[in-house]
Design an enzyme around this catalytic site. Structure first.
Site: not given
Ligand SMILES: Cc1cn([C@H]2C[C@H](O)[C@@H](COP(=O)(O)OP(=O)(O)OP(=O)(O)O)O2)c(=O)[nH]c1=O
Length: 200
Positions: A71
C-alpha cells in the site's frame, strides 16, 4: 535466485510491472478487502493496509504459497493524501504538494504459508519527493487529466508529472508503488530460510 509462483495481492499494474522488471512474474490476485485503518500515522497506515490485503488473499491459498501485499500513500505536514475521488480533489492535492517536498510511504507484507503456520515480513520504505512550483494553469490541466485518478497524492512520477519533479531522495520504485530492491532482498531471506529448513 529464481522466485516462482509469487501471488501479488494487488490490482496495480505498476506493481506487476516492477516485479516483472526484476524477473519475477507474479500471479495476480487482487484483495477484496474494505480498507480499514486504526491509525493516522503514515507508516502505520501502510503497514495495516498491506497486511490486510496480503492476509485476505492468503486466506484462500494453500500451504506453500507466498503472497505479497502493498500500500502506498503520500504524506505532507502529517496529513495523508490517498487517491483523489474527483478531479477537483486531484487539483487540491496538486496545489498542496507543488513547490515543496513531501514523503511517499509504501508498506509491504510478504506472507509464506507453511505446514506449521505463517512466516511473515512486514516493512515500510520512505522516499522524499521535491516538486517544482506549478502555475494554476498547470495544476488544473494536470488535475483534470486522467493520470492522477488512481494514484496516491494525485500524481504519477512515471507519467506526465515527471515534468514537475525536482528530485527525489530514496528509492524511485517505492514512489511508483513497490520498493523492488528491498522486496527482492526480503523475499530472498524468507525463501532461503525455507530451503534451509527443508534440509533439516
Ligand atoms: C505517488 C505515486 C503513486 N502511484 C500509485 C501506486 C499505487 O498503485 C497507487 C496507490 O494506491 P494503493 O491503494 O497503494 O494501490 P492500488 O489501489 O493501486 O492497488 P491494490 O490496492 O490492489 O494493491 O498510486 C503511482 O503509480 N505513481 C506515483 O508517483
Amino acid at each position: 535466485m529464481e522466485i516462482r509462483n509469487l501471488i501479488l495481492a494487488s490490482g496495480s499494474p505498476r506493481r506487476k510491472e516492477l516485479l516483472e522488471q526484476i524477473g519475477i512474474m507474479p500471479v495476480i490476485s487482487p484483495s477484496r478487502i474494505e480498507e480499514v485503518v486504526t491509525s493516522s500515522v503514515p507508516e502505520q497506515v501502510v503497514l495495516e493496509l498491506s497486511s490486510q490485503k496480503a492476509e485476505d488473499v492468503m486466506s484462500r491459498c494453500p500451504v506453500g504459497s507466498v503472497v505479497l501485499g502493498a500500500d502506498t500513500v503520500v504524506a505532507i505536514d502529517g496529513m495523508i493524501l490517498g487517491k483523489p475521488k474527483s478531479h477537483g480533489e486531484a487539483c487540491e492535492m496538486i496545489r498542496r504538494i507543488q513547490g515543496r517536498s513531501h514523503q511517499v510511504h509504501t508498506g509491504v507484507a510478504i506472507l509464506l504459508k507453511e505446514e506449521t503456520g505463517l512466516r511473515q515480513k512486514h516493512f515500510t520504505v520512505k522516499t522524499d519527493v521535491m516538486v517544482f512550483p506549478m502555475t494554476e494553469e498547470e495544476i488544473r490541466e494536470y488535475g483534470e487529466s486522467e493520470e492522477p485518478m488512481d494514484k496516491a497524492g494525485a500524481y504519477a512520477i512515471q507519467g506526465r508529472f515527471a515534468a514537475y519533479i525536482q528530485g527525489i531522495s530514496g528509492d524511485y520504485s517505492n514512489v511508483v508503488g513497490l520498493p523492488v530492491g528491498r522486496v527482492y532482498q526480503e523475499l530472498k531471506a524468507l525463501l532461503e530460510n525455507r530451503e534451509d529448513e527443508s534440509h533439516d
